[in-house]
Structures are given as structure tokens and as C-alpha cells.
Design an enzyme around this catalytic site. Structure first.
Site, PDB file in Angstrom:
ATOM      1  N   LYS A  22      32.899  41.891  35.547  1.00  0.00           N
ATOM      2  CA  LYS A  22      34.306  42.047  35.946  1.00  0.00           C
ATOM      3  C   LYS A  22      34.894  40.700  36.375  1.00  0.00           C
ATOM      4  CE  LYS A  22      35.448  43.491  40.271  1.00  0.00           C
ATOM      5  NZ  LYS A  22      36.425  42.582  40.887  1.00  0.00           N
ATOM      6  N   ASN A  23      34.155  39.972  37.216  1.00  0.00           N
ATOM      7  CA  ASN A  23      34.720  38.741  37.776  1.00  0.00           C
ATOM      8  C   ASN A  23      34.739  37.585  36.782  1.00  0.00           C
ATOM      9  OD1 ASN A  23      35.228  40.076  40.108  1.00  0.00           O
ATOM     10  ND2 ASN A  23      33.625  39.073  41.325  1.00  0.00           N
ATOM     11  N   ARG A  93      43.976  41.969  43.916  1.00  0.00           N
ATOM     12  CA  ARG A  93      44.288  40.599  44.331  1.00  0.00           C
ATOM     13  C   ARG A  93      44.105  39.598  43.205  1.00  0.00           C
ATOM     14  NH1 ARG A  93      44.104  38.619  49.013  1.00  0.00           N
ATOM     15  NH2 ARG A  93      43.080  36.830  48.102  1.00  0.00           N
ATOM     16  N   CYS A 117      43.617  42.881  52.617  1.00  0.00           N
ATOM     17  CA  CYS A 117      42.868  43.899  51.893  1.00  0.00           C
ATOM     18  C   CYS A 117      41.766  44.412  52.805  1.00  0.00           C
ATOM     19  CB  CYS A 117      42.293  43.342  50.591  1.00  0.00           C
ATOM     20  SG  CYS A 117      40.884  42.297  50.836  1.00  0.00           S
ATOM     21  N   ARG A 122      42.013  37.352  53.540  1.00  0.00           N
ATOM     22  CA  ARG A 122      41.964  36.762  52.196  1.00  0.00           C
ATOM     23  C   ARG A 122      43.263  36.075  51.775  1.00  0.00           C
ATOM     24  NH1 ARG A 122      38.937  40.828  48.129  1.00  0.00           N
ATOM     25  NH2 ARG A 122      38.268  38.985  47.004  1.00  0.00           N
ATOM     26  N   ASP A 306      29.121  40.019  47.646  1.00  0.00           N
ATOM     27  CA  ASP A 306      29.361  41.261  46.903  1.00  0.00           C
ATOM     28  C   ASP A 306      28.124  42.154  46.828  1.00  0.00           C
ATOM     29  OD1 ASP A 306      31.982  40.642  46.528  1.00  0.00           O
ATOM     30  OD2 ASP A 306      31.816  40.074  44.424  1.00  0.00           O
ATOM     31  N   ARG A 398      36.819  50.710  40.022  1.00  0.00           N
ATOM     32  CA  ARG A 398      37.430  49.392  39.812  1.00  0.00           C
ATOM     33  C   ARG A 398      36.395  48.414  39.296  1.00  0.00           C
ATOM     34  NH1 ARG A 398      39.479  46.882  44.902  1.00  0.00           N
ATOM     35  NH2 ARG A 398      39.422  45.190  43.424  1.00  0.00           N
TER      36      ARG A 398
END
Ligand code: UD1
Length: 419
Positions: A22-23, A93, A117, A122, A306, A398
Site C-alpha cells: 500500500k505505502n 492523509r 488522525c 501528524r 506500523d 484500508r
């Protein structure tokens, strides 16, 4: 409301294919703003955050065509807007990643400020300061940042803390700037390196990827590319830990073992047996109760924030006392109260959680508060005796592709139920 129901205590067996990261996918989608034409991305994970980013690019005039095997054809030639609306930025974000590319390509961008968030304040001040140093004029009005520059110019930018998306945003902007940009104390995450490699393939001139100093010489134009997304190291880490929680053994396919070094090291120290079978496959086995280990989250190559919530589940059940220190985000312990509902013995003191391992957790209804906390609660459900129901699944979807299916195929008793 949909919930996940998990019956704990069933050992895992079989194999799991890890999805594209995802990132990495999100900044790569943002990078398609930098050149006009047809891009193709491969191994794009099917996730809510990716869909949100696609919707954002559609708002800007892009068209998409989803093919087989998670391929995505992207036509960037219709780019006609420079505004990222609050409805989308609020949901994710990472939408702020369009800021640098839009200013670089169109000379203007209007992007909603993300606000707070669930895991902390952040801010995006590094992104904004960097663009200002590159000559953009910024105004903040009505909750939006408006950035303008005829052409950005290269600059020397020092980050107080290495920031993943700020490094990505400014690296993308610098590719089309006039002259040389030096990013000091840059993030070294594999996703930053992968984005840089995609930009190089597009024609960008970048040196120092994966080091603290990234140097970009701006070029006039970039071209579209066909590019494969790297495997998700956070998803891989989560499945390694799923074996730590449930017991049994799993083979993980489509991983890059070198991206997992800190994670594998920590899990071996806790007593999991992990073998790297080849350059894309690892095998994990649990033999007996895990040992408590201390964990401190750090920028890459340190242990990732994470995975902090997920390793806490293992420590909640391990033999001994563990101190888990979160140094990246100030409010990332929302899962602690939920783990306590399952019988975990955890105390938070400032930035550390002190976890005293208990012999067993027991199932209960719990509520996910953010993306990684939701994965932590699924793992807790696998470990706990009896039935756990996890609500708040919008967070899980997500960032984890078909997590229920992947776990079910590996022998877990997990299914969607309607509350
Ligand atoms: C990215 C990841 C996220 C991960 C995080 C840390 C994506 C899409 N998201 O988030 O999953 O948890 O890295 O590995 O890749 N900071 C500032 N000012 C800024 C930017 C950051 O003070 O302008 C601070 C943050 O509050 C935090 C630290 O820098 O304390 C690192 O955050 P950062 O690396 O920017 O996280 P993200 O890029 O948002």
C-alpha cells in the site's frame, strides 16, 4: 454493521501470498501526475486507500482501467484540475502526496490540510517548508493550502526527523525543478527507494536512494512507465506474527526478505523459527510459548511503527515482561484498552507500554480504532480462547487485502458477520 468473528486457538498451516505494498502504491500513483500518457502499474493491492487515491486522480482528470492480476492502466493525459478536496484528504492523509507533483507539473496546487488522525497530530510542515524552499508561494486559506510556482527551483532541504511521505513528496517535486535538490536526513524506507527507482525509469536523475542524502537533478520532462509494486513488508510482518499468535506454520510468498530484517530479527529473538527459503519466500514456525522481548519503533531500518500494535499481541501472551516504546507517533496505543478487554496485562507510561505476558487471552467484542490496530485485534482474536468479534473494519480494509480470506485459507476460523 459488518464485523469479523474469530474463533481462536486454531493453528495456521499452508501458504499466503503477500500483496503489493500500500505505502508504495500510493506514492507511485502520485508519481503518475509527473508525466503525460499511459502508465501501467502491476501488483496494485485492492484496498480502500488505493481506491481513494484513484478517486482523487479521477477528480483531477485521470482515467483508469483495471486489468487482470491487479494490473492498473492509468491515462494521465486528461489532467485538468489542481485541487485535492477535503472529502478525500480527510479519508486518507496520504492524499497530500499529490501536492509536490501538482506544483511541479502545473505550477499550482490546492490541497486540503489533513488535520489530526487517530494516531497523533501528524503535521505536514516538512512538506510545506520544503516546497517553500524550492520557491513555491504558499497561502493557507479555508482549510486548504494553495501553492504556486512558475517553475520550482532546486534547494537544500534538511528534515528534522526522517519523514516518509515528505521525502516522497519533495523528491517527486524536485524531479521537474530547475537545478539540484539535496534532501538531507531523508527517509530510507524501501517504499521511498522503490518510488525513486520508478522515477529513475521515468527519466529522473536521482542519486543516493536508500541513504540519508538524496540528490535530485531536475529535468524538463518525464515519461510514463510500466512498473511493478514491491511486496508489502508490513503485511508480511503481520502474517509472521499471525503464526506467533495462533501457532502452526506458514510459508509467505512474494516477500523481499532483506526488507524484513529488523522484524525477522526481533521475532527470532522472541522464539519464532523463521527460515528464508529463497529471495521471495520465507517460512515461519512456532514451537512453544514465545519469550518476552523489548521493542522500540524507529525509522527504517529499525522496527516499524506500523507493526508495533501487532507485536504487542505476541508480548501479551509471552513468558515475561516486555517494554514496547513508540518513538514515531505520540498517540499510537489506542489498541491497548482493547487488548485489555481480552485479558492482557498492559500499562502505558508515556511513550512506552509495559506488557506482562499472561498465559492466555480470552475472546471478547473489540473495536478497531485505526488501520494497524485493527490487524492487531485480528491477531489477538487468533490467539484468544473462544470467540472475538472485531468491529470498525473500515480501517482493516484500508490496508489489508482480503485478510479474512488469506487467514481462512491458512486454517483460521474467521468470517464476516453482520452485527
Ligand atoms: C508513513 C506511512 C505510515 C507509517 C509512517 C512511519 C505512508 C502512506 N504512510 O506515514 O504507514 O506509519 O510513514 O513509518 O507511507 N512529521 C512532522 N512533520 C511532517 C511530517 C512528519 O513532524 O511534515 C513527523 C510525524 O508526526 C512523525 C514522523 O515525522 O512523528 C514520521 O512521520 P512520517 O514518516 O511523515 O509518516 P507518514 O509519511 O505520514
Amino acid at each position: 454493521m459488518e464485523q469479523l468473528e474469530i474463533k481462536g486457538g486454531h493453528a495456521l498451516k499452508g501458504s499466503v501470498r503477500i500483496s503489493g505494498a500500500k505505502n508504495a502504491a500510493l506514492p507511485m500513483l502520485a508519481a503518475t501526475l509527473l508525466a503525460q500518457g499511459m502508465f501501467r502499474l502491476r501488483d496494485v493491492p485492492s484496498l480502500e486507500d488505493v481506491n481513494t487515491f484513484i478517486r482523487l486522480l479521477e477528480e483531477l482528470g485521470f482515467t483508469f482501467d483495471a486489468g487482470e492480476d491487479n494490473q492498473l492502466a492509468i491515462d494521465s493525459s486528461g489532467l485538468s484540475s489542481h485541487e485535492a478536496p477535503y472529502e478525500l484528504v480527510r479519508m486518507m492523509r496520504a492524499s497530500v502526496l499529490v501536492l509536490g507533483p501538482l506544483v511541479a507539473r502545473l505550477g499550482k496546487a490546492r490541497v486540503a490540510l489533513p488535520g489530526g488522525c487517530a494516531i497523533g497530530a501528524r503535521p505536514i510542515d516538512f512538506h510545506l517548508k520544503g516546497l517553500e524552499l524550492m520557491g513555491a508561494k504558499l497561502t493557507l486559506k479555508e482549510g486548504y493550502v494553495d501553492a504556486r510556482a512558475r517553475r520550482l527551483s532546486g534547494a537544500r532541504i534538511y528534515f528534522d526527523i526522517p519523514s516518509v511521505t515528505a521525502t516522497e513528496n519533495l523528491m517527486m517535486a524536485a524531479c521537474l525543478a530547475n537545478g539540484k535538490t539535496v534532501l538531507e536526513n531523508a527517509a530510507r524506507e524501501p517504499e521511498v527507494v522503490a518510488l525513486g527507482q520508478m522515477l529513475q525509469e521515468m527519466g529522473a536523475n536521482i542519486r543516493g536512494l536508500g541513504t540519508e542524502t538524496v540528490v535530485i537533478e531536475g529535468v524538463r520532462e518525464l515519461k510514463p512507465v510500466d512498473w511493478k509494486i514491491i511486496p508489502d513488508r508490513i503485511e508480511a510482518g503481520t502474517y509472521l506474527m499471525a503464526v506467533g499468535a495462533a501457532g502452526g506454520q506458514l510459508i509467505l510468498e512474494n516477500v523481499v526478505p532483506s526488507h524484513l530484517e529488523a522484524i525477522i530479527g526481533k521475532l527470532r529473538e522472541a522464539g519464532l523459527s523463521i527460515d528464508v527459503l529463497d529471495e521471495t519466500t520465507v517460512k515461519v514456525r512456532k514451537r512453544g510459548r514465545l519469550k518476552s522481548v523489548d521493542v522500540k519503533t524507529l525509522p527504517y531500518p529499525g522496527f516499524p511503527t506500523d507493526l508495533q500494535a501487532q507485536i504487542m499481541v505476541l508480548m501479551a501472551n509471552a513468558g515475561g515482561l516486555s517494554v514496547i516504546t513508540e518513538t514515531i507517533f505520540e498517540n499510537r496505543f489506542m489498541h491497548v484498552a482493547e487488548l485489555r478487554r481480552l485479558g492482557a496485562d498492559i500499562r502505558v507510561e508515556g511513550r512506552s507500554a509495559i506488557v506482562r505476558g499472561v498465559p492466555s487471552l480470552t475472546g471478547a467484542p473489540v473495536m478497531a480504532t485505526d488501520l494497524r490496530a485493527s490487524a492487531c485485534l485480528v491477531l489477538a482474536g487468533l490467539a484468544a480462547k473462544g470467540k472475538t468479534t472485531v468491529a470498525g473494519l473500515n480501517h482493516l480494509n484500508r490496508g489489508y487485502e482480503r485478510m479474512d480470506e488469506k487467514l481462512r485459507e491458512a486454517g483460521a476460523r474467521i468470517r464476516y458477520v453482520t452485527a
